[in-house]
Design a protein around this motif. Structure first.
Motif, PDB file in Angstrom:
ATOM      1  N   LYS A  89      18.794 -15.543 -12.210  1.00 49.24           N
ATOM      2  CA  LYS A  89      18.833 -16.586 -12.604  1.00 49.24           C
ATOM      3  C   LYS A  89      18.022 -17.136 -11.501  1.00 49.24           C
ATOM      4  O   LYS A  89      18.224 -17.000 -10.708  1.00 49.24           O
ATOM      5  CB  LYS A  89      19.865 -17.526 -13.006  1.00 49.24           C
ATOM      6  CG  LYS A  89      20.389 -16.013 -14.013  1.00 49.24           C
ATOM      7  CD  LYS A  89      22.245 -17.140 -14.139  1.00 49.24           C
ATOM      8  CE  LYS A  89      23.410 -15.771 -15.472  1.00 49.24           C
ATOM      9  NZ  LYS A  89      24.531 -15.679 -14.924  1.00 49.24           N
ATOM     10  N   PRO A  90      17.020 -18.071 -12.235  1.00 50.68           N
ATOM     11  CA  PRO A  90      16.168 -18.648 -11.582  1.00 50.68           C
ATOM     12  C   PRO A  90      16.573 -19.697 -10.742  1.00 50.68           C
ATOM     13  O   PRO A  90      18.042 -20.283 -10.108  1.00 50.68           O
ATOM     14  CB  PRO A  90      15.791 -20.311 -12.613  1.00 50.68           C
ATOM     15  CG  PRO A  90      15.547 -19.289 -14.073  1.00 50.68           C
ATOM     16  CD  PRO A  90      17.520 -18.410 -13.715  1.00 50.68           C
ATOM     17  N   GLY A  91      15.626 -19.709  -9.226  1.00 51.07           N
ATOM     18  CA  GLY A  91      16.171 -20.690  -8.304  1.00 51.07           C
ATOM     19  C   GLY A  91      17.432 -20.742  -7.383  1.00 51.07           C
ATOM     20  O   GLY A  91      17.496 -20.726  -6.153  1.00 51.07           O
ATOM     21  N   THR A  97       9.517 -15.058  -5.832  1.00 52.28           N
ATOM     22  CA  THR A  97       9.679 -14.261  -7.168  1.00 52.28           C
ATOM     23  C   THR A  97       8.394 -13.926  -8.354  1.00 52.28           C
ATOM     24  O   THR A  97       7.311 -14.540  -8.015  1.00 52.28           O
ATOM     25  CB  THR A  97      11.005 -15.095  -7.375  1.00 52.28           C
ATOM     26  OG1 THR A  97      10.334 -16.421  -7.885  1.00 52.28           O
ATOM     27  CG2 THR A  97      12.098 -15.233  -6.539  1.00 52.28           C
ATOM     28  N   GLU A  98       8.915 -13.189  -9.049  1.00 51.73           N
ATOM     29  CA  GLU A  98       8.247 -13.407 -10.844  1.00 51.73           C
ATOM     30  C   GLU A  98       9.554 -12.949 -10.947  1.00 51.73           C
ATOM     31  O   GLU A  98      10.694 -12.244 -11.261  1.00 51.73           O
ATOM     32  CB  GLU A  98       7.987 -11.935 -10.483  1.00 51.73           C
ATOM     33  CG  GLU A  98       6.482 -10.947 -11.523  1.00 51.73           C
ATOM     34  CD  GLU A  98       5.222 -11.596 -11.499  1.00 51.73           C
ATOM     35  OE1 GLU A  98       4.759 -12.153 -10.339  1.00 51.73           O
ATOM     36  OE2 GLU A  98       4.615 -11.723 -12.128  1.00 51.73           O
ATOM     37  N   ASP A 109      15.727 -18.078 -21.754  1.00 52.35           N
ATOM     38  CA  ASP A 109      15.954 -18.221 -20.391  1.00 52.35           C
ATOM     39  C   ASP A 109      15.337 -17.386 -19.245  1.00 52.35           C
ATOM     40  O   ASP A 109      14.175 -16.425 -19.902  1.00 52.35           O
ATOM     41  CB  ASP A 109      17.153 -17.329 -20.738  1.00 52.35           C
ATOM     42  CG  ASP A 109      18.146 -18.525 -19.456  1.00 52.35           C
ATOM     43  OD1 ASP A 109      18.302 -18.873 -18.648  1.00 52.35           O
ATOM     44  OD2 ASP A 109      19.161 -17.334 -19.005  1.00 52.35           O
ATOM     45  N   ARG A 110      15.509 -17.570 -18.287  1.00 49.53           N
ATOM     46  CA  ARG A 110      14.544 -16.803 -17.825  1.00 49.53           C
ATOM     47  C   ARG A 110      15.350 -16.382 -16.840  1.00 49.53           C
ATOM     48  O   ARG A 110      16.715 -16.046 -16.170  1.00 49.53           O
ATOM     49  CB  ARG A 110      13.287 -17.750 -16.680  1.00 49.53           C
ATOM     50  CG  ARG A 110      12.245 -18.158 -17.572  1.00 49.53           C
ATOM     51  CD  ARG A 110      11.879 -19.159 -16.567  1.00 49.53           C
ATOM     52  NE  ARG A 110      10.632 -18.784 -15.870  1.00 49.53           N
ATOM     53  CZ  ARG A 110       9.002 -18.693 -16.599  1.00 49.53           C
ATOM     54  NH1 ARG A 110       9.173 -19.257 -18.105  1.00 49.53           N
ATOM     55  NH2 ARG A 110       8.725 -17.263 -16.226  1.00 49.53           N
TER      56      ARG A 110
END
Ligand code: AMP
Length: 181
Positions: A89-91, A97-98, A109-110
């Motif tokens: 998950k992000p962060g 990162t990609e 979401d990412r």
């Protein structure tokens, strides 16, 4: 007297996956994998069966998706003697990162991977716990291929077949041990 035939992996999984209706919201039947994780023989059988399916596609590494994909991806990587790459998950990842965005029912979401973790031309097996609509796996396939990786397969202990997720993985073979609906 003859020994009873061992249960198939499908039967083992079906007996150790609990349906929880209306979780996390009304109308969803949640597939609870915690009884499987609490059963050493069942969990081992699951990892061995997944390993056999994944090995047939000869990946160079596994790519597991946070968070329940890690539960299956880590023992699978050790069992197969393959590197484990984590999609988070992000962060959460500390280096460059990609990332990929994907649609949720409400909003988006990412997910992220270390940009140098995917090597051009290498073959990757995506690992997650459940193939449902296929949106998450589709996003991760696009992340891997954008970085030059090739797909060996995508593998899941469980598949909710009635949601048609494997159709979204066009071009990537999906392996699952038990298909519901
Ligand atoms: P999807 O992107 O729809 O294929 O959903 C994939 C993710 O959502 C998986 O990583 C699962 O962890 C989770 N998921 C979706 N539906 C269910 C369900 N009915 N029971 C348990 N987990 C689910």
């Amino acid at each position: 007297m003859t020994a009873a035939a061992p249960d198939s992996i499908e039967t083992v999984l079906q007996s150790l996956i609990r349906d929880v209706p209306n979780f996390p919201k009304p109308g969803i039947v949640f597939k609870d994998i915690t009884p499987l994780l609490e059963d050493t023989c069942g969990f081992r059988a699951c990892i061995e069966a997944l390993a056999e399916r994944v090995a047939a596609h000869k990946p160079d590494a596994l790519v597991a998706i946070e968070s329940r994909g890690f539960i299956f991806g880590a023992p699978l990587a050790l069992h197969l003697g393959l590197p484990l790459i984590v999609v988070r998950k992000p962060g959460k990842l500390p280096r460059a990162t990609e990332s990929v965005a994907y649609q949720l029912e409400y909003g988006e979401d990412r997910l992220e991977v270390h940009a140098d973790a995917i090597l051009p031309g290498k073959r990757y097996a995506l690992i997650d716990d459940v193939l449902a609509t296929g949106g998450t796996a589709e996003a991760v396939v696009s992340l891997i291929t954008r970085l030059g990786g090739r797909m060996a397969c995508a593998a899941f202990p469980l598949e909710l077949g009635f949601l048609g997720g494997r159709a979204r993985l066009a071009g990537t073979v999906a392996e699952s041990l038990v298909v519901y609906g």
